[in-house]
Design an enzyme around this catalytic site. Structure first.
Site, PDB file in Angstrom:
ATOM      1  N   TYR A 176       0.855  -1.198  -0.012  1.00 55.58           N
ATOM      2  CA  TYR A 176       0.087  -0.198  -0.069  1.00 55.58           C
ATOM      3  C   TYR A 176       0.816   1.100  -0.080  1.00 55.58           C
ATOM      4  O   TYR A 176       0.177   2.340   0.176  1.00 55.58           O
ATOM      5  CB  TYR A 176      -0.834  -0.046   1.402  1.00 55.58           C
ATOM      6  N   CYS A 182      14.362 -10.409  -2.865  1.00 48.25           N
ATOM      7  CA  CYS A 182      14.735  -9.978  -4.242  1.00 48.25           C
ATOM      8  C   CYS A 182      13.769  -9.272  -5.022  1.00 48.25           C
ATOM      9  O   CYS A 182      13.257  -9.783  -6.014  1.00 48.25           O
ATOM     10  CB  CYS A 182      15.540 -11.266  -4.825  1.00 48.25           C
TER      11      CYS A 182
HETATM   12  N1  LLP Z   1     -14.784  -5.454  10.045  1.00 50.09           N
HETATM   13  C1  LLP Z   1     -14.661  -5.943   8.784  1.00 50.09           C
HETATM   14  C2  LLP Z   1     -15.815  -6.585   8.138  1.00 50.09           C
HETATM   15  C3  LLP Z   1     -13.274  -5.820   8.015  1.00 50.09           C
HETATM   16  O1  LLP Z   1     -13.562  -5.997   6.792  1.00 50.09           O
HETATM   17  C4  LLP Z   1     -12.332  -5.279   8.704  1.00 50.09           C
HETATM   18  C5  LLP Z   1     -10.765  -4.945   8.122  1.00 50.09           C
HETATM   19  C6  LLP Z   1     -12.381  -4.825  10.192  1.00 50.09           C
HETATM   20  C7  LLP Z   1     -13.504  -4.960  10.601  1.00 50.09           C
HETATM   21  C8  LLP Z   1     -11.387  -3.996  10.811  1.00 50.09           C
HETATM   22  O2  LLP Z   1     -10.858  -2.758  10.387  1.00 50.09           O
HETATM   23  P1  LLP Z   1      -9.723  -1.953  11.014  1.00 50.09           P
HETATM   24  O3  LLP Z   1     -10.641  -1.445  12.096  1.00 50.09           O
HETATM   25  O4  LLP Z   1      -8.734  -2.845  11.179  1.00 50.09           O
HETATM   26  O5  LLP Z   1      -9.443  -0.908   9.795  1.00 50.09           O
HETATM   27  N2  LLP Z   1      -4.542  -5.003   5.246  1.00 50.09           N
HETATM   28  C9  LLP Z   1      -4.972  -3.784   5.497  1.00 50.09           C
HETATM   29  C10 LLP Z   1      -6.157  -3.598   6.241  1.00 50.09           C
HETATM   30  C11 LLP Z   1      -7.122  -4.455   5.718  1.00 50.09           C
HETATM   31  C12 LLP Z   1      -8.535  -4.179   6.473  1.00 50.09           C
HETATM   32  C13 LLP Z   1      -9.535  -5.184   5.933  1.00 50.09           C
HETATM   33  N3  LLP Z   1     -10.895  -5.235   6.928  1.00 50.09           N
HETATM   34  C14 LLP Z   1      -3.839  -2.964   5.959  1.00 50.09           C
HETATM   35  O6  LLP Z   1      -2.532  -3.206   6.201  1.00 50.09           O
HETATM   36  O7  LLP Z   1      -3.835  -1.545   5.952  1.00 50.09           O
END
Ligand code: LLP
Length: 440
Positions: free
Chosen positions: A341, A369
């Site tokens: 990202y 790599c």
């Molecule tokens: N609920 C649902 C249905 C979700 O899909 C997600 C995250 C959350 C809760 C929690 O969201 P948060 O509070 O953590 O923003 N890998 C990405 C973030 C992907 C989030 C996916 N869904 C990153 O590293 O920024």
């Protein structure tokens, strides 16, 4: 595509001193250097090796309590359901259970992790756009608290499975409110073109039809518009739409037990402002206060992000033709966010002398790599020598969970710092384990 909001590129990047000042759980002692909750990071690297995920129990606990207090302060009866996808370390999950959290899971693997950590089945919400029949029936048989349904097609599958099993599936319909969360395109989930949820205009008829099924128990509606959201306006719009739908369902005499507001609340990765939980709670109150219904929030990042750092050793510093490279023993296989990202993470030296040394631009890279294996570009950092330590900050969410064995690199160990001591909570994968699934 939006620029990553967790990239303080528009303003000057915060320096080492500013990053530390904004994170009071990090401190520096002249003899031992950087410490997390008074535990020297150099000691942890010596005892457990690197790369090493280091989590603060105190930070996680304080953040949980702060969010809980903000929700209660806005007169909301809201339960926190931690989104396990952000961090699945059992030791941290157990702490969240002890604090009273519920869980939000998106696979049977996460369901299993939640159960092992001690979350009651009733306290588990099962979300996700592609739950398989096997996953759905396992969750139903084992007594999941709520399934968030992402399509009419999935609702039909769930109804059939519940009928076959002779039980009532507890369901909520996930609304796609067509609202732009203003975050990175890859983590936006609430726009019409995103794969998630059911379009708002199809909710009412589907809910009414579901209410007639003896195989379903209608709990309510759910929404989740994205992650790393730093403005409240998208929440206000999405929650406004959701509240309209709830009003219409109630007006038709349809049962609504509870509303699930999703996660997404962002954190500062540098020193940029982020909405305090009280402001989020006020926005929730504005939309849903009048219903006096139980609410669910599903935060991941906000709770655990700042509670974790990645401790890594400098393999070497090399002078390239155009720039200085600091090569770490952690790579994109450990922490994928910068590669995936263009995410910005603070990177600070651990050694006290390095913390105060003059800085100049350097690219901080991993050993993998690929040119994408870059943690930071032109970052103001001191000179480094082999074996120096650095801490990559705010990696408690979407850090270890997204790591892989790419380049056949074992997955890193993890420790939790608690009450002045550190406990190994996940041991480092061995090289032999890398081959344990090969059959020939
Ligand atoms: N609920 C649902 C249905 C979700 O899909 C997600 C995250 C959350 C809760 C929690 O969201 P948060 O509070 O953590 O923003 N890998 C990405 C973030 C992907 C989030 C996916 N869904 C990153 O590293 O920024």
């Amino acid at each position: 595509m939006h620029e990553a909001p967790d990239q303080p590129s528009a303003r000057a990047e915060p320096g080492i001193a500013e990053l530390l000042a904004a994170r009071p759980w990090l401190s520096v002692a002249p003899d031992v250097g950087l410490m997390l909750d008074e535990v020297p990071l150099a000691r942890l690297a010596h005892e457990h090796g690197t790369p090493l995920w280091v989590y603060s129990d105190a930070v996680l606990t304080a953040r949980y309590r702060a969010l809980e207090a903000a929700l209660a302060g806005a007169a909301l009866s809201a339960r926190i359901h931690f989104a396990l996808k952000a961090n699945d370390t059992l030791a941290l999950l157990r702490r969240l259970v002890a604090l009273g959290s519920g869980a939000d899971v998106v696979s049977i693997g996460e369901y299993e992790a939640a159960r092992r950590a001690g979350f009651a089945p009733q306290a588990i919400v099962f979300s996700g756009v592609g739950k398989t029949e096997a996953e759905l029936s396992t969750a139903l048989v084992r007594g999941v608290g709520q399934i968030n349904v992402e399509s009419a097609e999935e609702l039909a599958t769930i109804t059939a499975i519940a009928a076959r099993l002779g039980l009532r599936a507890p369901i909520a319909l996930r609304v796609n409110p067509d609202v732009d969360a203003g975050t990175h395109a890859k983590i936006t989930t609430g726009k019409a073109e995103n794969k998630f949820g059911i379009p708002s205009d199809r909710i009412e008829p589907l809910y009414a039809e579901a209410a007639t099924s003896p195989s379903l128990r209608l709990i309510g509606l759910a929404v989740h518009i994205g992650s790393q959201i730093l403005a409240l306006e998208p929440y206000r719009r999405a929650y406004g739409r959701l509240a309209d739908l709830v009003r219409r369902l109630l007006a038709r005499g349809l049962p609504v037990e509870r509303i699930d507001l999703g996660g997404g609340l962002g954190i500062p990765y540098g020193t940029e402002p982020a909405p305090p939980p009280a402001a989020f709670a006020a926005a929730v109150h504005e939309a849903f206060g009048a219903f006096r219904l139980p609410l669910i929030v599903e935060p991941g990042r906000w709770l655990v992000g700042p509670a974790g750092l990645l401790l890594s050793r400098v393999v070497l510093q090399k002078e390239g033709a155009a720039r200085r490279f600091v090569v770490l023993d952690a790579g994109m296989n450990d922490l994928l966010r910068p590669a995936l990202y263009d995410a910005w993470h603070g990177i600070v030296p651990v050694d006290a002398a390095r913390l105060h040394a003059p800085v100049s631009p350097a690219d901080v890279v991993g050993p993998v790599c690929e040119t994408g294996d870059t943690f930071a570009r032109e970052r103001a950092l001191p000179q480094f020598a082999p074996n120096d330590l650095v801490a990559v900050l705010d990696v408690g969410a979407y850090g270890s969970v997204m790591s892989s064995n790419y380049n056949l690199r074992p997955r890193a160990a993890a420790v939790v710092v608690e009450g002045g001591t550190a406990r190994l909570v996940r041991r480092r994968q061995t090289i032999l384990e890398l081959f344990s699934h090969d059959m020939a």
